[in-house]
Design a protein around this motif. Structure first.
Motif, PDB file in Angstrom:
ATOM      1  N   UNK A   1       0.835  -1.207   0.000  1.00  0.00           N
ATOM      2  CA  UNK A   1       0.000   0.000   0.000  1.00  0.00           C
ATOM      3  C   UNK A   1       0.868   1.254   0.000  1.00  0.00           C
ATOM      4  N   UNK A   2       1.974   1.216   0.734  1.00  0.00           N
ATOM      5  CA  UNK A   2       2.885   2.363   0.770  1.00  0.00           C
ATOM      6  C   UNK A   2       3.472   2.634  -0.612  1.00  0.00           C
ATOM      7  N   UNK A   3       3.835   1.585  -1.321  1.00  0.00           N
ATOM      8  CA  UNK A   3       4.391   1.770  -2.661  1.00  0.00           C
ATOM      9  C   UNK A   3       3.335   2.321  -3.615  1.00  0.00           C
ATOM     10  N   UNK A   4       2.161   1.712  -3.633  1.00  0.00           N
ATOM     11  CA  UNK A   4       1.094   2.195  -4.505  1.00  0.00           C
ATOM     12  C   UNK A   4       0.675   3.607  -4.155  1.00  0.00           C
ATOM     13  N   UNK A   5       0.545   3.880  -2.865  1.00  0.00           N
ATOM     14  CA  UNK A   5       0.171   5.220  -2.432  1.00  0.00           C
ATOM     15  C   UNK A   5       1.216   6.246  -2.797  1.00  0.00           C
TER      16      UNK A   5
ATOM     17  N   UNK B   1      -6.071   4.664 -10.084  1.00  0.00           N
ATOM     18  CA  UNK B   1      -5.939   3.649  -9.040  1.00  0.00           C
ATOM     19  C   UNK B   1      -4.796   2.720  -9.442  1.00  0.00           C
ATOM     20  N   UNK B   2      -4.359   1.908  -8.522  1.00  0.00           N
ATOM     21  CA  UNK B   2      -3.314   0.932  -8.821  1.00  0.00           C
ATOM     22  C   UNK B   2      -3.511  -0.300  -7.949  1.00  0.00           C
TER      23      UNK B   2
ATOM     24  N   UNK C   1      -1.391  -0.012 -12.989  1.00  0.00           N
ATOM     25  CA  UNK C   1      -2.282   1.149 -12.961  1.00  0.00           C
ATOM     26  C   UNK C   1      -3.645   0.804 -13.553  1.00  0.00           C
ATOM     27  N   UNK C   2      -4.684   1.366 -12.956  1.00  0.00           N
ATOM     28  CA  UNK C   2      -6.061   1.270 -13.441  1.00  0.00           C
ATOM     29  C   UNK C   2      -6.529   2.706 -13.636  1.00  0.00           C
TER      30      UNK C   2
END
Length: 130
Positions: free
Chosen positions: A42-46, A67-68, A87-88
């Motif tokens: 979550x930290x990486x995606x965020x 979003x990812x 990625x979305x």
């Protein structure tokens, strides 16, 4: 300096920052909590999304959806394999340049400007004080 306190509570563990935000932390069997590995993902995606979004918007290309999904397989005890950030995105309607801008900005963020991603790629010292 960035700091997060992780503490045991009556019903598990939680991470708390100095602004009062709280995240429940537990093992994979506990309902309503993130595992430590999920928090890492979550930290990486965020990190990527909160960096990409303002940069694309500043260039006049605010994505309709951004979003990812971040995934990793455990390849051995206590070891993750490749982490994949997918990625979305829904591009803004009528904006022919948005896709190219997003790809360019997201690529730079992934390679250089996401602190979490950089920390995962580069060897760093982690100290423990008990």
């Amino acid at each position: 300096m960035t700091e997060v306190r992780v503490e045991r509570t009556e019903d598990g563990f939680q991470a708390v920052n100095d602004r009062g935000a709280r995240v429940a932390v537990g093992d994979s069997d506990a309902a309503g909590v993130f595992t430590p590995v999920e928090l890492l993902l979550a930290a990486l995606g965020g990190c990527e999304l909160v960096t990409v979004e303002p940069l694309t918007a500043q260039r006049g290309h605010r994505m309709a959806r951004l979003a990812a999904t971040v995934q990793a397989d455990k390849v051995a005890t206590s070891t993750l394999g490749t982490i994949t950030v997918t990625y979305d995105v829904e591009l803004p309607e009528g904006d022919a340049e948005a896709g190219d801008v997003l790809k360019a900005v997201a690529g730079r963020v992934h390679e250089k400007y996401c602190t979490v991603g950089n920390a995962l790629r580069e060897p760093m010292k982690v100290e423990q004080v008990v």
